[in-house]
Motif scaffolding. Structure first.
Motif, PDB file in Angstrom:
ATOM      1  N   GLU A   1     -21.065  70.715 -33.443  1.00 60.01           N
ATOM      2  CA  GLU A   1     -21.602  69.089 -32.630  1.00 60.01           C
ATOM      3  C   GLU A   1     -22.986  69.265 -32.235  1.00 60.01           C
ATOM      4  OE1 GLU A   1     -19.942  67.015 -29.432  1.00 60.01           O
ATOM      5  OE2 GLU A   1     -17.770  68.002 -29.574  1.00 60.01           O
ATOM      6  N   LEU A   2     -23.244  70.883 -32.173  1.00 59.82           N
ATOM      7  CA  LEU A   2     -24.716  70.948 -32.298  1.00 59.82           C
ATOM      8  C   LEU A   2     -25.722  71.168 -33.389  1.00 59.82           C
ATOM      9  CD1 LEU A   2     -27.042  71.556 -30.541  1.00 59.82           C
ATOM     10  CD2 LEU A   2     -26.838  73.651 -31.062  1.00 59.82           C
ATOM     11  N   ARG A   3     -24.672  71.677 -34.473  1.00 60.93           N
ATOM     12  CA  ARG A   3     -25.367  71.442 -35.820  1.00 60.93           C
ATOM     13  C   ARG A   3     -24.941  70.093 -36.796  1.00 60.93           C
ATOM     14  NH1 ARG A   3     -22.372  77.081 -37.422  1.00 60.93           N
ATOM     15  NH2 ARG A   3     -23.955  78.884 -36.896  1.00 60.93           N
ATOM     16  N   ALA A   4     -24.750  69.380 -35.689  1.00 55.57           N
ATOM     17  CA  ALA A   4     -24.043  67.751 -36.708  1.00 55.57           C
ATOM     18  C   ALA A   4     -25.645  66.656 -36.201  1.00 55.57           C
ATOM     19  CB  ALA A   4     -22.899  67.072 -36.434  1.00 55.57           C
ATOM     20  N   LEU A   5     -25.912  67.453 -34.950  1.00 54.75           N
ATOM     21  CA  LEU A   5     -27.474  66.434 -34.607  1.00 54.75           C
ATOM     22  C   LEU A   5     -28.315  66.042 -35.130  1.00 54.75           C
ATOM     23  CD1 LEU A   5     -27.032  67.604 -30.304  1.00 54.75           C
ATOM     24  CD2 LEU A   5     -26.284  65.762 -31.708  1.00 54.75           C
ATOM     25  N   PRO A   6     -28.872  65.144 -35.205  1.00 50.22           N
ATOM     26  CA  PRO A   6     -30.145  65.096 -36.227  1.00 50.22           C
ATOM     27  C   PRO A   6     -31.534  66.495 -35.762  1.00 50.22           C
ATOM     28  CG  PRO A   6     -29.705  63.045 -35.394  1.00 50.22           C
ATOM     29  CD  PRO A   6     -28.825  63.927 -34.514  1.00 50.22           C
ATOM     30  N   MET A   7     -32.580  66.383 -36.648  1.00 49.60           N
ATOM     31  CA  MET A   7     -33.273  67.500 -36.312  1.00 49.60           C
ATOM     32  C   MET A   7     -34.162  67.065 -35.110  1.00 49.60           C
ATOM     33  SD  MET A   7     -36.330  68.686 -39.179  1.00 49.60           S
ATOM     34  CE  MET A   7     -37.019  67.597 -39.151  1.00 49.60           C
ATOM     35  N   ASP A   8     -33.989  65.327 -35.175  1.00 53.45           N
ATOM     36  CA  ASP A   8     -35.615  65.313 -34.251  1.00 53.45           C
ATOM     37  C   ASP A   8     -35.000  65.535 -32.933  1.00 53.45           C
ATOM     38  OD1 ASP A   8     -37.363  64.600 -36.667  1.00 53.45           O
ATOM     39  OD2 ASP A   8     -36.697  62.792 -36.219  1.00 53.45           O
ATOM     40  N   ASP A   9     -33.367  64.993 -32.414  1.00 53.86           N
ATOM     41  CA  ASP A   9     -33.304  65.121 -31.571  1.00 53.86           C
ATOM     42  C   ASP A   9     -33.151  66.523 -30.607  1.00 53.86           C
ATOM     43  OD1 ASP A   9     -31.941  62.617 -32.100  1.00 53.86           O
ATOM     44  OD2 ASP A   9     -30.416  63.318 -31.354  1.00 53.86           O
ATOM     45  N   LEU A  10     -33.176  67.639 -31.492  1.00 55.71           N
ATOM     46  CA  LEU A  10     -33.198  68.717 -31.125  1.00 55.71           C
ATOM     47  C   LEU A  10     -34.813  69.331 -30.809  1.00 55.71           C
ATOM     48  CD1 LEU A  10     -30.510  68.706 -32.038  1.00 55.71           C
ATOM     49  CD2 LEU A  10     -30.933  71.722 -32.551  1.00 55.71           C
ATOM     50  N   ILE A  11     -35.896  68.862 -31.569  1.00 57.24           N
ATOM     51  CA  ILE A  11     -37.385  68.811 -31.300  1.00 57.24           C
ATOM     52  C   ILE A  11     -37.600  67.985 -30.461  1.00 57.24           C
ATOM     53  CG2 ILE A  11     -39.861  68.419 -32.554  1.00 57.24           C
ATOM     54  CD1 ILE A  11     -38.409  68.072 -35.335  1.00 57.24           C
ATOM     55  N   THR A  12     -37.282  66.954 -29.984  1.00 59.26           N
ATOM     56  CA  THR A  12     -37.527  66.188 -28.601  1.00 59.26           C
ATOM     57  C   THR A  12     -36.821  66.607 -27.734  1.00 59.26           C
ATOM     58  OG1 THR A  12     -37.824  64.029 -29.811  1.00 59.26           O
ATOM     59  CG2 THR A  12     -37.938  63.998 -27.389  1.00 59.26           C
ATOM     60  N   VAL A  13     -35.502  67.464 -27.030  1.00 59.37           N
ATOM     61  CA  VAL A  13     -35.630  68.414 -26.692  1.00 59.37           C
ATOM     62  C   VAL A  13     -35.315  69.679 -26.223  1.00 59.37           C
ATOM     63  CG1 VAL A  13     -33.043  68.922 -25.271  1.00 59.37           C
ATOM     64  CG2 VAL A  13     -32.825  66.516 -26.360  1.00 59.37           C
TER      65      VAL A  13
END
Length: 524
Positions: free
Chosen positions: A285-297
Motif C-alpha cells: 500500500e505504501l508503494r502504491a501511494l502517489p509520490m507527492d503524498d510521501l514528499i508532503t508527509v
C-alpha cells in the motif's frame, strides 16, 4: 584570412574535444555538448575543451513496486544515441517546495560528467561529487567545469533521500540484498551503484577508473564516508574528501550531522510509525501511494526532532558504528581530506546573544564541574562585552578539535594520511560569514556560475583552494608547486587555515579540555 587564422586554434581544440563525437558505452551511445559557449569569468584556461554530459542513467526507475528497494541497473538504449543536453529528473525527498522548477520523479538515478579530455584514453583522475541535503546534482553551485579545467573528470549524480532513501521496516527485509536480515539504506545503495557505474564506464569519457576520489559536503560528506567505510565498495576509490562531515566519535553533535545513523530496531520502529501516520497497513500500500503524498508527509515529519530519515546500522552496507569502524580499521586505507567552516556547527556569524542566554546555553551543554571548566576557557569576559565571540569560539574550537581527534583515531588502524582544514573566508554579498557550504564555490573553481559580487581576492582564493583539492584528487596529497605547505594532521598538531590565510595553525588551547570531556561520553 587573418580572422580565419585566429579562429583555427579554437576550431582545432573543438574538434579534439569529446563533445565532437558520440561516446560509446555498454548501454548505448551518448552525445555531449560544450560546457561553455563563451569564456567564463575566473581561472579557467581550457574552457574550450570541456565537454558535459547531463542526465545519463546509472539506474532504472525506483517508482511503484521498486520504491524502497536497492537500485536496478539502467535500461540500455542500444541502437539510439542519448542526447545528454539536459539535466535528468531530480529525486524526491523530504522537501515540498521546488523553487528551481526541476522535474521531480522517482525515475531519477542519473549522473552528469564534465571532462576536458581530448581522447577517450586520456586516463584523467576522477572525482565523484555527492551533494548536501535538500539539494540536487543540477544545482549551479556544483557545476563541474572548474574542476574539469584542471584535468579532473568531474561526476555528480542524483540519489534518493528522505523516506525514499532511508525508510526501514521489518517487511522491507525481504528486499534487502544478499539475503541480509536488515532494511533501509536505499540511498547508500544508490551511492554505491553510481560509483560502480563510474568505475565501469568513465574510461570512455577520458577518466581513469583506477583513480576515483569520492567527495561531498554535509549530507554529501556522509555519502563519502559510507563509500569510504563500506566493504561493498572496497578497491573502487583512491581517496575521500569529507567537507563538514567528521567529528570526534564521542561528540554528542554527531547525532545531528553527517555521521548520524539509527540502529536497525530504531529505524524499523520509525518505519512502522511512518506507515501508521500514512494510514497504510502494508508496504504494498505504501508503494502504491502517489509520490507527492510521501514528499508532503515527510516534509512535515522531518521538521520535528522525533523523525530522522538517515543511515541504518545494518552491519552490511554500514559495517559497524563509526567508532568501531575507525578503531578496527574497517574503512578503506586511502588518504582523506576533511575540515569545517568557521560559521557552522553551532557558531553563528553576527549572532545577537546576551550574557544570560550564553550562560543558559552553556548550562544546557555542560553539566557539573565541566561547566565551570569550560567557562574558564570561554567566559563572557574573555571577549569583554562581546558575548557572541565567546559563544562562537566554543563551537568553532569544538569543530577543530573534534576533526583533529577523528584523524588521530583514524591513525590507530590506518596508515594513509588525513589532511584537515579550517575555512574562514566569508564570500561577498551575504551576511552569514564563512557559512556552511561557503567553501564549495572556491573548491570547485566555479565562481562563474553563482551570482555574488566576486572580487579579485575571491578569484585568487578560488585558484588556491582548487589547486589544493585538485592535487589531492590527482595524488592523494594537496601539496604542490606554489602552495603553502599542508602537513598531514595525523602526524602533527596543526590544522590548515584556508581562505583568509594559508598554512598550519596550532590547535585551540582547550584541546585537552575537550579531549577529557569527550572521553567520558558514549561512543557514536
Amino acid at each position: 584570412m587573418a580572422l580565419l587564422l585566429a579562429l583555427l586554434p579554437l576550431a582545432s581544440q573543438a574538434h579534439a574535444a569529446l563533445y565532437s563525437t558520440v561516446i560509446e558505452t555498454p548501454y548505448g551511445g551518448v552525445q555531449g555538448y560544450p560546457a561553455f559557449t563563451s569564456e567564463p569569468s575566473g581561472n579557467l584556461t581550457h574552457w574550450q575543451d570541456i565537454a558535459v554530459w547531463k542526465g545519463i542513467p546509472y539506474g532504472a526507475t525506483t517508482a511503484g513496486e521498486h520504491r524502497f528497494k536497492p537500485p536496478r541497473p539502467a535500461q540500455p538504449w542500444t541502437g539510439t544515441v542519448l542526447d545528454a543536453a539536459d539535466w535528468g529528473n531530480v529525486c524526491p525527498s523530504a522537501v515540498s517546495t521546488n523553487p528551481n522548477n526541476y522535474t521531480i520523479a522517482e525515475d531519477c538515478l542519473n549522473l552528469n560528467i564534465w571532462s576536458a579530455a581530448n581522447s577517450t584514453d586520456a586516463k584523467l583522475p576522477v572525482v565523484m561529487w555527492s551533494y548536501p541535503a535538500q539539494s540536487t546534482a543540477a544545482d549551479a553551485l556544483f557545476d563541474g567545469g572548474g574542476m574539469a579545467d584542471k584535468g579532473v573528470v568531474f561526476v555528480s549524480y542524483n540519489y534518493r533521500t528522505g523516506s525514499f532513501g532511508w525508510l526501514a521496516h521489518p517487511e522491507l527485509r525481504a528486499d534487502y540484498p544478499d539475503g541480509k536480515n536488515a532494511s533501509g539504506n536505499w540511498a547508500m545503495f544508490d551511492q554505491f551503484a553510481a560509483l560502480r557505474w563510474i568505475h565501469e564506464n568513465i574510461a570512455a569519457f577520458g577518466g581513469d577508473p583506477d583513480r576515483i576520489t569520492v567527495m561531498g559536503q554535509s549530507m554529501g560528506s556522509a555519502a563519502s564516508q559510507h563509500i569510504l567505510n563500506s566493504p561493498l565498495t572496497r578497491g573502487l576509490i583512491v581517496g575521500a574528501i569529507i567537507e563538514s562531515g567528521v567529528r570526534d566519535v564521542q561528540d554528542p553533535i554527531c547525532d545531528e550531522v553527517a555521521e548520524a545513523y539509527l540502529t536497525l530496531a530504531d529505524a524499523e520502529a520509525q518505519g512502522e510509525r511512518y506507515m501508521e501516520y500514512l494510514n497504510v497497513s502494508s508496504v504494498a500500500e505504501l508503494r502504491a501511494l502517489p509520490m507527492d503524498d510521501l514528499i508532503t508527509v515527510s516534509a512535515g515529519l522531518t521538521a520535528t526532532a522525533e523523525w530522522q530519515f538517515t543511515a541504518t546500522l545494518d552491519y552490511y552496507a554500514m559495517p559497524a558504528t563509526y567508532y568501531d569502524t575507525l578503531r578496527d580499521g574497517l574503512a578503506a586505507d586511502v588518504p582523506v581530506l576533511t575540515g569545517n567552516t568557521k560559521d557552522e556547527n553551532g557558531a553563528v556569524f553576527g549572532l545577537n546573544i546576551t550574557a544570560a542566554e550564553y550562560l543558559a546555553d552553556m548550562n544546557a551543554t555542560f553539566s557539573g564541574s565541566w561547566l565551570d571548566r569550560f567557562l574558564d576557557y570561554y567566559p563572557v569576559s574573555r571577549y569583554e562585552a562581546d558575548t557572541r565571540a565567546s559563544f562562537n569560539a566554543q563551537w568553532t574550537d569544538r569543530s577543530i578539535v573534534g576533526t583533529w581527534l577523528w584523524a588521530q583515531l583514524w591513525a590507530t588502524a590506518r596508515s594513509s594520511p588525513v589532511y584537515t582544514y579550517f575555512w574562514d573566508h566569508a564570500p561577498p554579498g551575504q551576511d552569514q560569514g564563512a557559512y556552511h557550504e561557503s567553501e564549495i564555490n572556491y573548491v570547485m573553481n566555479n565562481l562563474y556560475d553563482t551570482d555574488l559580487p566576486w572580487t579579485h581576492a575571491d578569484y585568487a582564493i578560488a585558484a588556491q583552494m582548487n589547486a589544493y583539492w585538485v592535487n589531492f584528487i590527482k595524488t592523494g596529497d594537496p601539496n604542490g608547486d606554489g602552495l603553502v605547505e599542508w602537513a598531514a594532521t595525523n602526524a602533527s598538531e596543526t590544522v590548515q587555515q584556508v581562505g583568509n590565510g594559508w598554512g598550519g595553525i596550532p590547535l585551540p588551547s582547550s584541546l585537552d579540555l575537550f579531549t577529557a570531556w569527550f572521553s567520558g561520553l558514549p561512543y557514536f
